[in-house]
Design an enzyme around this catalytic site. Sequence first.
Site, PDB file in Angstrom:
ATOM      1  N   SER A   1       0.838  -1.188   0.000  1.00  0.00           N
ATOM      2  CA  SER A   1       0.000   0.000   0.000  1.00  0.00           C
ATOM      3  C   SER A   1       0.876   1.242   0.000  1.00  0.00           C
ATOM      4  CB  SER A   1      -0.909  -0.019   1.227  1.00  0.00           C
ATOM      5  OG  SER A   1      -1.566  -1.273   1.348  1.00  0.00           O
TER       6      SER A   1
ATOM      7  N   HIS B   1       0.817  15.677  -2.698  1.00  0.00           N
ATOM      8  CA  HIS B   1       1.411  16.663  -3.594  1.00  0.00           C
ATOM      9  C   HIS B   1       0.755  18.010  -3.292  1.00  0.00           C
ATOM     10  CE1 HIS B   1       3.007  13.295  -5.947  1.00  0.00           C
ATOM     11  NE2 HIS B   1       1.799  12.775  -5.874  1.00  0.00           N
TER      12      HIS B   1
ATOM     13  N   CYS C   1      -4.051  -2.215   1.267  1.00  0.00           N
ATOM     14  CA  CYS C   1      -4.414  -3.555   0.823  1.00  0.00           C
ATOM     15  C   CYS C   1      -4.446  -4.452   2.051  1.00  0.00           C
ATOM     16  CB  CYS C   1      -3.406  -4.064  -0.200  1.00  0.00           C
ATOM     17  SG  CYS C   1      -3.851  -5.653  -0.932  1.00  0.00           S
TER      18      CYS C   1
END
EC number: 4.1.1.50
Length: 273
Positions: free
Chosen positions: A118, A123, A146
């Site tokens: 995972s 950003h 996950c």
Amino acid sequence: MAEHGSRVSLHGFNNLTKSLSFNIYDVCYAKTAEQRHAYIEYIDEVYNAERLTQILTDVADIIGANILNIARQDYEPQGASVTILISEEPVSEAVAEAADQVGPGPLPETVLGHLDKSHITVHTYPESHPDHGVSTFRADIDVSTCGVISPLKALNYLIHSFDSDIVTMDYRVRGFTRDVRGRKHFIDHDINSIQNYLADDTKERYHTIDVNVFQENLFHTKMMVRELDLENYLFGESAGNLEPAERREIERQLRREMTEIFAGRNLAPDQEV
């Protein structure tokens, strides 16, 4: 479909991928070109790669994930990015030591080794209007897990980590996992809205709307702050120094900017907000 409230015995690993995506906007008014430039420099420093790394490290701790690797970068003239690879299982001592080393990012062969893992990414995008005093800082955050760990646990922390005026959130569950009888399960928890995971004070502070596609396990929530205290939105200026008419005009510009971002479209010049 089994009841999500009861634990299901799985055949092997939980292969469900749960992804939570944020677009967080902070709106500000800086009257002069110098103030707008100073605001962008200020926000770029406040949310630099080092600070973002700490926020994402806290997120990994909140959702109970183990950090495999960290890559971070500050950009010129502004902006920053951080990517953290995480796993559900405890990591070896060698991998843990590697995670402490800040580098430009894993090589392709390294990424291939973690495709089943995972990640958390952020950003930042500071910007300003070329003619008016409105400036906007945007942070895009993705938390993808996950297994049994859920990115929804980090929801309130992330909202409170930024000066969030508008928040757009998408949560989706993909793939399937099998129980010991071979039956597929396409989601392993109850949810009818992302708002289920918001704290009460957050719900009170924001106006929220949902657009959900339940049959696709796709959930979308948008939030916009209800109250606008002008003093909190001025950079390099005090509301007390402004004439009443100028205060009203600045409030109108700020509310218009927020409404356009919230709606995802430009309003007509004469359209009231």
